[in-house]
Design a protein around this motif. Structure first.
Motif, PDB file in Angstrom:
ATOM      1  N   THR A 159      28.411  -8.436  70.164  1.00  0.00           N
ATOM      2  CA  THR A 159      27.228  -7.992  69.418  1.00  0.00           C
ATOM      3  C   THR A 159      27.385  -6.547  68.951  1.00  0.00           C
ATOM      4  OG1 THR A 159      25.922  -9.441  70.820  1.00  0.00           O
ATOM      5  CG2 THR A 159      24.725  -7.825  69.535  1.00  0.00           C
ATOM      6  N   LEU A 160      27.887  -5.721  69.852  1.00  0.00           N
ATOM      7  CA  LEU A 160      28.075  -4.307  69.505  1.00  0.00           C
ATOM      8  C   LEU A 160      29.083  -4.146  68.375  1.00  0.00           C
ATOM      9  CD1 LEU A 160      27.050  -1.567  70.452  1.00  0.00           C
ATOM     10  CD2 LEU A 160      29.037  -1.422  71.951  1.00  0.00           C
ATOM     11  N   THR A 161      30.139  -4.875  68.509  1.00  0.00           N
ATOM     12  CA  THR A 161      31.158  -4.782  67.472  1.00  0.00           C
ATOM     13  C   THR A 161      30.617  -5.222  66.126  1.00  0.00           C
ATOM     14  OG1 THR A 161      32.805  -5.269  69.159  1.00  0.00           O
ATOM     15  CG2 THR A 161      33.486  -5.529  66.866  1.00  0.00           C
ATOM     16  N   VAL A 162      29.910  -6.330  66.197  1.00  0.00           N
ATOM     17  CA  VAL A 162      29.335  -6.834  64.945  1.00  0.00           C
ATOM     18  C   VAL A 162      28.358  -5.816  64.364  1.00  0.00           C
ATOM     19  CG1 VAL A 162      27.819  -8.602  64.018  1.00  0.00           C
ATOM     20  CG2 VAL A 162      29.706  -9.239  65.514  1.00  0.00           C
ATOM     21  N   ALA A 163      27.545  -5.217  65.227  1.00  0.00           N
ATOM     22  CA  ALA A 163      26.570  -4.232  64.741  1.00  0.00           C
ATOM     23  C   ALA A 163      27.273  -3.016  64.133  1.00  0.00           C
ATOM     24  CB  ALA A 163      25.679  -3.814  65.899  1.00  0.00           C
ATOM     25  N   ILE A 164      28.281  -2.584  64.832  1.00  0.00           N
ATOM     26  CA  ILE A 164      29.008  -1.418  64.318  1.00  0.00           C
ATOM     27  C   ILE A 164      29.642  -1.735  62.974  1.00  0.00           C
ATOM     28  CG2 ILE A 164      31.040   0.011  64.741  1.00  0.00           C
ATOM     29  CD1 ILE A 164      30.309  -0.128  67.729  1.00  0.00           C
ATOM     30  N   LEU A 165      30.245  -2.895  62.952  1.00  0.00           N
ATOM     31  CA  LEU A 165      30.894  -3.254  61.695  1.00  0.00           C
ATOM     32  C   LEU A 165      29.871  -3.395  60.573  1.00  0.00           C
ATOM     33  CD1 LEU A 165      33.561  -5.804  62.971  1.00  0.00           C
ATOM     34  CD2 LEU A 165      33.947  -3.506  62.084  1.00  0.00           C
ATOM     35  N   LEU A 166      28.762  -3.967  60.898  1.00  0.00           N
ATOM     36  CA  LEU A 166      27.718  -4.118  59.880  1.00  0.00           C
ATOM     37  C   LEU A 166      27.204  -2.751  59.434  1.00  0.00           C
ATOM     38  CD1 LEU A 166      25.688  -7.174  61.228  1.00  0.00           C
ATOM     39  CD2 LEU A 166      27.166  -7.083  59.216  1.00  0.00           C
ATOM     40  N   TYR A 167      26.996  -1.855  60.369  1.00  0.00           N
ATOM     41  CA  TYR A 167      26.484  -0.526  60.038  1.00  0.00           C
ATOM     42  C   TYR A 167      27.510   0.250  59.196  1.00  0.00           C
ATOM     43  CZ  TYR A 167      24.216   3.989  60.665  1.00  0.00           C
ATOM     44  OH  TYR A 167      23.599   5.179  60.430  1.00  0.00           O
ATOM     45  N   ALA A 168      28.744   0.089  59.636  1.00  0.00           N
ATOM     46  CA  ALA A 168      29.784   0.785  58.864  1.00  0.00           C
ATOM     47  C   ALA A 168      29.862   0.237  57.447  1.00  0.00           C
ATOM     48  CB  ALA A 168      31.123   0.632  59.574  1.00  0.00           C
ATOM     49  N   GLY A 169      29.741  -1.038  57.357  1.00  0.00           N
ATOM     50  CA  GLY A 169      29.760  -1.635  56.021  1.00  0.00           C
ATOM     51  C   GLY A 169      28.581  -1.178  55.185  1.00  0.00           C
ATOM     52  N   TYR A 170      27.452  -1.032  55.836  1.00  0.00           N
ATOM     53  CA  TYR A 170      26.254  -0.555  55.105  1.00  0.00           C
ATOM     54  C   TYR A 170      26.454   0.868  54.616  1.00  0.00           C
ATOM     55  CZ  TYR A 170      21.330   0.436  54.185  1.00  0.00           C
ATOM     56  OH  TYR A 170      20.165   0.790  53.579  1.00  0.00           O
ATOM     57  N   LEU A 171      26.985   1.663  55.510  1.00  0.00           N
ATOM     58  CA  LEU A 171      27.215   3.054  55.097  1.00  0.00           C
ATOM     59  C   LEU A 171      28.252   3.125  53.984  1.00  0.00           C
ATOM     60  CD1 LEU A 171      27.238   4.934  58.524  1.00  0.00           C
ATOM     61  CD2 LEU A 171      25.408   4.795  56.826  1.00  0.00           C
ATOM     62  N   ALA A 172      29.239   2.206  54.114  1.00  0.00           N
ATOM     63  CA  ALA A 172      30.236   2.217  53.046  1.00  0.00           C
ATOM     64  C   ALA A 172      29.621   1.799  51.714  1.00  0.00           C
ATOM     65  CB  ALA A 172      31.377   1.276  53.431  1.00  0.00           C
ATOM     66  N   ALA A 173      28.660   0.923  51.797  1.00  0.00           N
ATOM     67  CA  ALA A 173      28.006   0.483  50.570  1.00  0.00           C
ATOM     68  C   ALA A 173      26.999   1.521  50.050  1.00  0.00           C
ATOM     69  CB  ALA A 173      27.316  -0.848  50.811  1.00  0.00           C
ATOM     70  N   HIS A 174      26.513   2.409  50.897  1.00  0.00           N
ATOM     71  CA  HIS A 174      25.530   3.433  50.499  1.00  0.00           C
ATOM     72  C   HIS A 174      26.019   4.814  50.944  1.00  0.00           C
ATOM     73  CE1 HIS A 174      23.337  -0.374  50.776  1.00  0.00           C
ATOM     74  NE2 HIS A 174      22.604   0.111  49.750  1.00  0.00           N
ATOM     75  N   PRO A 175      26.932   5.431  50.210  1.00  0.00           N
ATOM     76  CA  PRO A 175      27.476   6.729  50.623  1.00  0.00           C
ATOM     77  C   PRO A 175      26.474   7.878  50.529  1.00  0.00           C
ATOM     78  CG  PRO A 175      28.324   6.087  48.474  1.00  0.00           C
ATOM     79  CD  PRO A 175      27.565   4.921  48.976  1.00  0.00           C
ATOM     80  N   GLU A 176      25.437   7.744  49.723  1.00  0.00           N
ATOM     81  CA  GLU A 176      24.461   8.827  49.579  1.00  0.00           C
ATOM     82  C   GLU A 176      23.769   9.128  50.903  1.00  0.00           C
ATOM     83  OE1 GLU A 176      24.212   5.919  48.231  1.00  0.00           O
ATOM     84  OE2 GLU A 176      22.299   5.005  48.830  1.00  0.00           O
ATOM     85  N   ILE A 177      23.746   8.134  51.781  1.00  0.00           N
ATOM     86  CA  ILE A 177      23.084   8.377  53.066  1.00  0.00           C
ATOM     87  C   ILE A 177      23.804   9.474  53.826  1.00  0.00           C
ATOM     88  CG2 ILE A 177      22.541   7.347  55.283  1.00  0.00           C
ATOM     89  CD1 ILE A 177      22.198   4.676  53.829  1.00  0.00           C
ATOM     90  N   LEU A 178      25.102   9.335  53.873  1.00  0.00           N
ATOM     91  CA  LEU A 178      25.866  10.352  54.601  1.00  0.00           C
ATOM     92  C   LEU A 178      25.828  11.708  53.861  1.00  0.00           C
ATOM     93  CD1 LEU A 178      28.997   8.320  55.765  1.00  0.00           C
ATOM     94  CD2 LEU A 178      27.105   9.157  57.140  1.00  0.00           C
ATOM     95  N   ILE A 179      25.860  11.628  52.522  1.00  0.00           N
ATOM     96  CA  ILE A 179      25.836  12.872  51.739  1.00  0.00           C
ATOM     97  C   ILE A 179      24.540  13.620  51.993  1.00  0.00           C
ATOM     98  CG2 ILE A 179      25.771  13.780  49.370  1.00  0.00           C
ATOM     99  CD1 ILE A 179      27.660  11.447  48.612  1.00  0.00           C
ATOM    100  N   ARG A 180      23.457  12.939  51.949  1.00  0.00           N
ATOM    101  CA  ARG A 180      22.152  13.600  52.161  1.00  0.00           C
ATOM    102  C   ARG A 180      22.051  14.118  53.605  1.00  0.00           C
ATOM    103  NH1 ARG A 180      17.148  10.850  49.015  1.00  0.00           N
ATOM    104  NH2 ARG A 180      18.109  10.701  46.965  1.00  0.00           N
ATOM    105  N   ARG A 181      22.608  13.249  54.512  1.00  0.00           N
ATOM    106  CA  ARG A 181      22.520  13.695  55.912  1.00  0.00           C
ATOM    107  C   ARG A 181      23.309  15.012  56.085  1.00  0.00           C
ATOM    108  NH1 ARG A 181      24.635   9.441  60.058  1.00  0.00           N
ATOM    109  NH2 ARG A 181      22.799   8.326  59.293  1.00  0.00           N
TER     110      ARG A 181
END
Lengths: 558, 253
Positions: A433-455
């Motif tokens: 579950t953790l792996t899947v969550a991490i992978l999903l989150y990473a994929g989300y961040l990869a799909a939305h780079p502005e999140i990290l930029i704003r952060r």
């Protein structure tokens, strides 16, 4: 002198002369028809007093087939004469029959009676049905040792005679046991009037054996007048050769216990159908039929793990031709049980075959609790010889069943009881579950780079605010301006999607349209003037305040 | 490749060669009718070499012959947990019910279904099918590729197996959550207290369904549906150790 000698001679002759006995006999009638009654009278005259005696003619032996019995004797104690009367019945076969010479034993003398001859001829006119007669009734077949043979002596009344009594029944039956079962009973209706004496014969050894039965029946003539006797006796005598065999060994069941005859299972009863554990109940099996009921050995019931069987009690009802087998059963275990089955083998002498009778088992509900220990065991009494001897529903243990490598060390705990199984699976599930969550989150961040930029920009703005305030507190206006401009550039670049270094006062004004351009120019000039020449001296506190305010707004917008 | 194959062959041969030897001392004792000795020898074998359904069934037979119904039933029931088709244990339980008056709850359809394989097998199959189903769902997602034919087949098979395992697991659970009455005379009490009012009686060897424990008592349901509380020491759970507990042995002071 001569006269004297003559008298002496006569006297001597009289003294030494031997006494003579005269015995005469008379048969009436002289010639008889087969089966016809006759009378034999023997008269004795002696020169001496005979004296009294009992049953003087007991040594008379009639020939085979002839019935002859002493019916009366006239002997006076002080007389030299005696008269003996015999009653007889002629044999059924024609011929001359000789009664051998025999002794008449008187009290004072034994006198020899001469032989007596009787002629039996069919030419004699005689109606057998006119007079009373006796017949022996025994089945004509081969019997078996131990069998019970029912026989009867039927004494039929004739047209002019009736049978009123019988007595003196004697039997000679070597190789048999003889027992009268009913004496002087009226004949069955279908056989006419008369009497019947029934008996039971049981052969006790094999071979050709002869049975002889003698007796006397008292008959009454139909017409009684002053000159006739009220009744007279008539003997009967039977001889019968009987073939006896042992029951065949071929096909004899192992549990055959001597039962010969025709039997049927009447009923099986239990005294209590709902006993408690340890409470004795009585099992009664009733056997009926014709045969040697008395000689049957009761079927043996062995105790089992369910029943304790106590010895049987014997009972017999002769009148009903029944035999009871009574067992006392003590239940050992609770539950629904069937009483032990009673098996019984019988030999039918007529068909010469063995058959098996089964008393049905009765269902009994036993209540209560089982004892702590149950003794098991036992042999099935009905089991064939050499067969498996134990009654048990348990299968033969197979301790080596299953491969050795499947052995489980220690207690048998199902896998579901294993803590390691469940914790391992749970950990694996969590990790997945953790792996899947991490992978999903990473994929989300990869799909939305502005999140990290704003952060990242938000962090820079925050740092710039702090640095600006710190510089102001120190009184370093230039450092405050650099920090404020850096924060504004980073924040605006994140919002505008551009690089921070490329941000100018105009870009800041695009983010904050209401911002004062003059203040922004002063701020930027003061921050960057050092790169290109001398520091600008027109730095104002108002511009720094505006910058701090914009930084705060920018932090909120990010 | 040839060497491991030969090694496995030798191992299996050794395993089965040991089984083709003559009857053991315990078997000889059992055949002679010395059931006490047979029980002792089989117990030693279990302690030293481990438990199999066959051994438990054999011990159960010997215990029954000794008249110890409770111990015999425990052995047979545990043998069935290891091997639901163990003929010796099945025959023993059937004999105990028919001839011995022992009562045993009727099996539900789920329990009957669960006896197709052992409880462990159900769990292993269920866990494996769960993981296969999970991975066949996750992996294509992670790879951001649609599942191919084999993945879909594996996923469908795993989900089907998992669905089939659910009643089996449920039945195995309820099958194993039973206990055997070990005391000779046990009263079913209305309340889980020492002075609880006795309602009914259950006999040694009877199999009951167990419920929740409370205050040193366990709520049970008998074969004929009567419920009540018995003391925990009066029954022994089928789901437990290999050999029956020795209730006659006094606890150490």
């Amino acid at each position: 002198m001569c006269r004297l000698l003559s008298l002496l001679t006569v006297g001597l002759f009289v003294c030494v002369a031997r006494a003579e006995d005269r015995v005469s006999w008379e048969i009436t009638p002289r010639v008889t028809a087969p089966g016809q009654p006759f009378r034999l009278q023997i008269q004795v005259e002696s020169d001496v007093v005979l004296g009294g005696a009992q049953n003087v003619g007991k040594e008379i032996k009639p020939p085979r087939g002839m019935a002859l019995r002493l019916s009366g004797q006239i002997i006076r104690p002080d007389s030299t004469e005696a008269t003996l009367n015999f009653s007889g019945v002629a044999p059924d076969q024609e011929g001359e029959y000789i009664i051998p010479s025999f002794n008449l034993r008187f009290a004072r003398k034994i006198i020899v009676a001469p032989e007596v001859k009787l002629i039996v001829s069919k030419t004699v006119n005689f109606r057998r049905s006119e007079q009373a007669r006796a017949e022996l009734e025994i089945p004509r077949r081969t019997f078996f040792v131990g069998e019970l043979i029912h026989g009867a002596i039927n004494m039929y009344g004739g047209e002019s005679e009736g049978v009123v009594a019988s007595f003196g029944l004697e039997s000679v039956a070597e190789g048999f046991t003889f027992q009268i079962s009913a004496d002087r009973q009226p004949l069955p209706v279908d056989k006419g009037q008369g009497l019947q004496t029934t008996f039971d014969l049981t052969p006790i050894r094999e071979g050709e054996n002869e049975i002889a039965i003698n007796g006397i029946m008292l008959i009454q003539a139909g017409e009684v007048n002053a000159f006739s006797t009220a009744g007279r006796d008539r003997p009967f005598a039977f001889r019968r050769r009987i073939s006896v065999e042992h029951v065949p060994e071929k096909g004899r069941p192992a549990d055959w216990s001597g039962a010969i005859g025709k039997f049927t299972v009447e009923t099986v009863q239990v005294s209590n159908e709902k006993p408690e554990v340890g409470e004795p109940i009585r099992l009664r099996a009733v056997l009926t039929g014709a045969g040697n009921l008395d000689r049957i050995v009761p079927p043996e019931l062995a105790s089992s793990e369910i029943w304790d069987v106590l010895p049987a009690v014997e009972r017999r009802r002769h009148a009903e031709e029944q035999r009871f087998f009574v067992y006392t059963l003590v239940p050992r275990l609770p539950g629904k049980h069937a009483t032990p089955a009673i098996h019984f083998s019988v030999f039918n002498p007529e068909t010469r075959t063995y058959s098996r009778l089964d008393f049905p088992a009765q269902e009994v509900t036993v209540t209560g609790n089982a004892p702590a220990k149950v003794d098991l065991v036992n042999a099935d009494p009905a089991a064939p010889v050499g067969g498996p001897g134990k009654i048990s529903g348990l299968a033969t243990p197979q301790p080596r069943q299953g491969a050795t490598f499947l052995r489980t060390q220690g207690p048998v705990a199902p896998l579901a009881a294993s803590r390691g199984f469940w914790s391992g699976n749970l950990l694996a599930l969590l990790a997945t579950t953790l792996t899947v969550a991490i992978l999903l989150y990473a994929g989300y961040l990869a799909a939305h780079p502005e999140i990290l930029i704003r952060r990242r920009a938000r962090a820079i703005v925050k740092t710039a605010q702090t640095a600006t305030s710190e510089a102001q507190r120190r009184g370093d206006a230039h450092a405050a301006a650099i920090a404020a401009v850096g924060g504004l550039q980073a924040g605006c670049a994140a919002l505008l999607g551009a690089e921070p270094e490329a941000m100018t006062q105009s870009d800041v004004q695009r983010v904050f349209p209401g911002a004062n351009r003059e203040d922004l120019d002063i701020l930027f000039a003061h921050a960057h003037a050092g790169r290109f020449g001398a520091q600008s001296g027109n730095e104002s506190a108002t511009a720094r305040e505006v910058a701090l305010s914009l930084l705060r707004q920018l932090h909120k917008m990010l | 490749m040839r060497t491991p194959f030969l090694a496995i062959t030798c191992w299996l041969t050794a395993c089965f060669a040991a089984e083709t030897t003559g009857p053991s001392a315990a078997e000889r004792s059992y055949a002679k009718g010395d059931y006490a000795a047979a029980v002792e020898q089989w117990q030693q074998e279990i302690h030293s070499q481990g438990v199999t359904a066959g051994l438990l069934g054999a011990v159960g037979n010997a215990e029954w012959k000794l008249g110890r119904k409770g111990r015999a039933m425990i052995c047979w029931e545990r043998a069935l947990l290891l091997d639901p088709r163990d003929t010796v244990a099945l025959a023993g339980i059937r004999h105990a019910q028919n001839a011995g008056g022992t009562e045993r709850p009727a099996m539900t359809w789920a329990e009957t279904f669960s006896t197709a394989v052992g409880a462990d097998t159900w769990l292993i199959v269920a866990a494996a099918s769960f993981w296969v189903a999970l991975l066949t769902v996750i992996i294509p997602k992670m790879r951001r590729k649609p599942a191919n034919d084999w993945t879909q087949r594996a996923r469908l098979s795993a989900v089907t197996l998992l669905a089939l395992c659910i009643p089996g697991l449920w039945g195995a659970r309820s099958y194993a959550s039973r206990a055997v009455v070990r005391k000779t005379e046990v009263s079913l009490r209305l309340t889980p207290t020492l002075l609880g009012e006795p309602l009914h009686g259950v006999a040694e060897g009877d199999v009951v369904r167990t419920g929740r424990p409370f205050n040193g008592h366990i709520r049970i349901t008998t074969a004929d549906g009567k419920t009540g509380w018995v003391r925990a020491g009066e029954i022994e759970s089928v789901w437990g150790g290999g050999l029956p507990a020795d209730l006659d042995q006094k606890a150490a002071p």
